[in-house]
Write an enzyme that holds these catalytic residues in place. Structure first.
Site, PDB file in Angstrom:
ATOM      1  N   HIS A  29       0.858  -1.229   0.091  1.00 59.65           N
ATOM      2  CA  HIS A  29      -0.193  -0.019   0.041  1.00 59.65           C
ATOM      3  C   HIS A  29       0.837   1.217   0.074  1.00 59.65           C
ATOM      4  O   HIS A  29       1.780   1.205   0.657  1.00 59.65           O
ATOM      5  CB  HIS A  29      -0.826  -0.149   1.179  1.00 59.65           C
ATOM      6  CG  HIS A  29      -2.062   1.104   1.571  1.00 59.65           C
ATOM      7  ND1 HIS A  29      -1.744   2.490   1.883  1.00 59.65           N
ATOM      8  CD2 HIS A  29      -3.332   0.965   1.066  1.00 59.65           C
ATOM      9  CE1 HIS A  29      -2.907   2.984   1.862  1.00 59.65           C
ATOM     10  NE2 HIS A  29      -3.644   2.092   1.617  1.00 59.65           N
TER      11      HIS A  29
ATOM     12  N   ASP B 111       3.053  -4.711   7.601  1.00 57.89           N
ATOM     13  CA  ASP B 111       1.877  -3.944   7.501  1.00 57.89           C
ATOM     14  C   ASP B 111       0.658  -4.777   7.850  1.00 57.89           C
ATOM     15  O   ASP B 111       0.384  -5.530   7.065  1.00 57.89           O
ATOM     16  CB  ASP B 111       2.054  -3.216   6.264  1.00 57.89           C
ATOM     17  CG  ASP B 111       0.556  -2.620   6.254  1.00 57.89           C
ATOM     18  OD1 ASP B 111      -0.276  -2.588   7.117  1.00 57.89           O
ATOM     19  OD2 ASP B 111       0.511  -1.618   5.163  1.00 57.89           O
TER      20      ASP B 111
ATOM     21  N   GLN C 298      -4.345  -5.150   7.139  1.00 57.33           N
ATOM     22  CA  GLN C 298      -5.458  -6.116   6.546  1.00 57.33           C
ATOM     23  C   GLN C 298      -5.333  -7.389   7.181  1.00 57.33           C
ATOM     24  O   GLN C 298      -6.462  -8.274   7.082  1.00 57.33           O
ATOM     25  CB  GLN C 298      -5.416  -6.208   4.831  1.00 57.33           C
ATOM     26  CG  GLN C 298      -5.238  -5.105   4.039  1.00 57.33           C
ATOM     27  CD  GLN C 298      -7.084  -4.425   4.279  1.00 57.33           C
ATOM     28  OE1 GLN C 298      -7.728  -5.077   4.499  1.00 57.33           O
ATOM     29  NE2 GLN C 298      -7.100  -3.047   3.806  1.00 57.33           N
TER      30      GLN C 298
ATOM     31  N   LYS D  13     -10.421  -0.546  10.689  1.00 60.31           N
ATOM     32  CA  LYS D  13     -10.455  -1.545   9.920  1.00 60.31           C
ATOM     33  C   LYS D  13     -10.801  -2.991  10.615  1.00 60.31           C
ATOM     34  O   LYS D  13     -10.964  -4.120   9.981  1.00 60.31           O
ATOM     35  CB  LYS D  13      -9.356  -1.880   8.954  1.00 60.31           C
ATOM     36  CG  LYS D  13      -8.880  -0.965   8.031  1.00 60.31           C
ATOM     37  CD  LYS D  13      -7.845  -1.256   7.101  1.00 60.31           C
ATOM     38  CE  LYS D  13      -7.246  -0.068   6.383  1.00 60.31           C
ATOM     39  NZ  LYS D  13      -7.846   0.361   5.244  1.00 60.31           N
TER      40      LYS D  13
ATOM     41  N   CYS E  22      -4.741   2.731  -3.414  1.00 57.88           N
ATOM     42  CA  CYS E  22      -3.427   3.272  -2.882  1.00 57.88           C
ATOM     43  C   CYS E  22      -2.458   2.204  -3.183  1.00 57.88           C
ATOM     44  O   CYS E  22      -1.749   1.992  -2.228  1.00 57.88           O
ATOM     45  CB  CYS E  22      -3.729   3.528  -1.426  1.00 57.88           C
ATOM     46  SG  CYS E  22      -4.948   4.923  -1.110  1.00 57.88           S
TER      47      CYS E  22
END
Ligand SMILES: Cc1ncc(COP(=O)(O)O)c(C=O)c1O
Length: 429
Positions: free
Chosen positions: A141, A217, A220, A243, A385
């Site tokens: 991202h 990261d 998600q 999220k 993104c």
């Protein structure tokens, strides 16, 4: 369901075939009772932000109604209670990802983006110099690309991108060489475009063998999979509250305590100092060192309620539900739309999460999203993104459907119905 009663157990919401009892869970999300275009909402945009369950909304309201005060300063009862709730949230969030010293290792930020910028700015400036290597991947991202480009423009560091293969997985055949001489490896645990779940544990081992630290990261992955930082072997993990059923305005940086202790402050201001004189200051210990200014207090309370909510269902059960639904979606789309619908990313399986980016015939992603909106279906069109990845895939934009624990097979059927209509209205070929 009223979470404050503590009434729900996994058995209450789990049904056969790996699915959760979606009908029951959906009642926890007030927004799903709304109607758009005289239809029920089919929310397939959880990769952008998840819906908020009643217990989280209630926890935030209750905080504002009964306990709102600034933290870490006041000595009156309400202020002390606000501080207690804020610090309790830190411990809860840390334990959720397997932190052994959550009180020292969890930093609250504005979002995952700020957490990644914090690493680049603080750790990067202290540890990187010209020609040092930072390894990224082609599926990152922008949040895990742009801060590193900014640093490379400033310091002259080298960025290496691990490529993806034709299936939408990382091509790790030369990963050992990529890590040669690297100081840092930055990788998404789950792609927000392809749904690919990356083999972080294996990648961390290789990175560490080369003396590189690992930034994961988890924007998600943390909301959708059981995540344990010890198992991942990560040195840093960044994710966002909004999220994972929590509120907007709060993100998390977890970092190993020894690493955090050696990092200089990111932003300067109140709350992050031990002492200040006109010409110099002494920074506080982590995590305070990295939380300048009034922190996201109500948001931390909401995030703690979100963690409770997810844990009351079980991350394993959530993953199993989403894995089954992803398999159903990929199979149904394949069966009903055939080659007209190109879905990016690996087939259903252990390394595939519930993010599905696709193109349909020659219909523009924005047209697809607009027609789907008429069916109450919320998807995201655009580059997500991830422009380097879009270029690699050879597309300017895709439409993206992404699932969460409140989605069902019925939602996928409405998605397919809407896609057929988009094709009827807009396809030339
Ligand atoms: C993989 C990934 N990383 C980072 C982010 C940034 O999250 P936020 O916008 O909450 O900072 C996102 C958001 O979509 C994401 O999908």
């Amino acid at each position: 369901m009223d979470m404050t009663d503590g009434a729900m157990t996994v058995d209450d919401v789990e049904v056969a075939s790996g699915y959760l009892d979606v009908e029951k869970l959906r009642r926890d999300f007030p927004i799903l009772a709304e109607r758009v275009h005289d239809r029920r909402i089919v929310y397939l945009d959880s990769a952008a932000t998840s819906l908020t369950p009643r217990p989280v909304i209630d926890a935030i309201s209750k905080y504002y109604e009964t306990t709102h005060a600034n933290v870490h300063r006041g000595v009156y009862a309400t202020a002390e209670e606000a501080t207690r709730l804020y610090e309790e949230a830190r411990i809860k969030v840390g334990r959720f990802i397997g932190a052994t010293r959550p009180g020292e290792e969890v930093v609250f930020t504005k979002n995952a983006t700020e957490a990644l910028n914090l690493i680049a700015s603080s750790w990067g400036h202290a540890n990187l110099k010209e020609n040092d290597v930072v390894v990224l991947t082609e599926m990152e991202h922008h949040s895990n690309i742009v801060p590193w480009i900014m640093l490379s423009e400033e310091l002259g560091i080298e960025l290496r991108y691990v490529p993806i293969d034709g299936s939408g997985r990382l091509d790790l055949s030369n990963f050992d060489e990529f890590c040669d001489g690297a100081k840092l490896v930055c990788v998404s645990a789950m792609s927000n475009v392809l749904g690919t779940i990356n083999p972080i544990t294996e990648m961390s081992k290789v990175a560490h063998d080369h003396g590189a630290l690992v930034v994961v990261d988890g924007a998600q992955s943390v909301p959708h999979l059981p995540v344990d930082i010890q198992e991942l072997g990560a040195d840093f993990l960044a994710f966002s509250g909004h999220k994972m059923m929590g509120p907007t305005g709060i993100g998390v940086l977890w970092a190993n305590a020894t690493i955090l202790e050696a990092m200089p402050p990111f932003l300067g201001g109140g709350g992050m100092i031990l002492d200040v004189k006109p010409e110099k200051f002494l920074p506080a210990d982590p995590p305070d060192r990295f939380e300048a200014g009034t922190p996201p207090i109500a948001e931390a309370v909401g995030l703690a309620a979100a963690v409770d909510y997810l844990q009351s269902i079980g991350m394993g059960q959530i993953r199993s539900h989403e894995r089954s639904l992803t398999a159903f979606a990929l199979e149904s789309i394949g069966e009903k739309l055939g080659d007209d619908c190109r879905i990016f990313g690996p087939p259903a399986g252990d390394d595939r999460g519930g993010v599905m980016s696709f193109s349909y015939r020659d219909v523009h992603a924005h047209d697809i999203a607009q027609v789907l909106d008429q069916y109450g279906v919320c998807v995201r069109p655009g580059h997500h993104c991830a422009k380097p990845l879009m270029r690699k895939l050879g597309v300017a934009a895709t439409a993206r459907a992404s699932i969460a624990l409140y989605n069902s097979e019925d939602d996928i059927n409405v998605l397919i119905e809407g896609l057929v209509e988009a094709g009827r209205l807009f396809a030339n070929a």
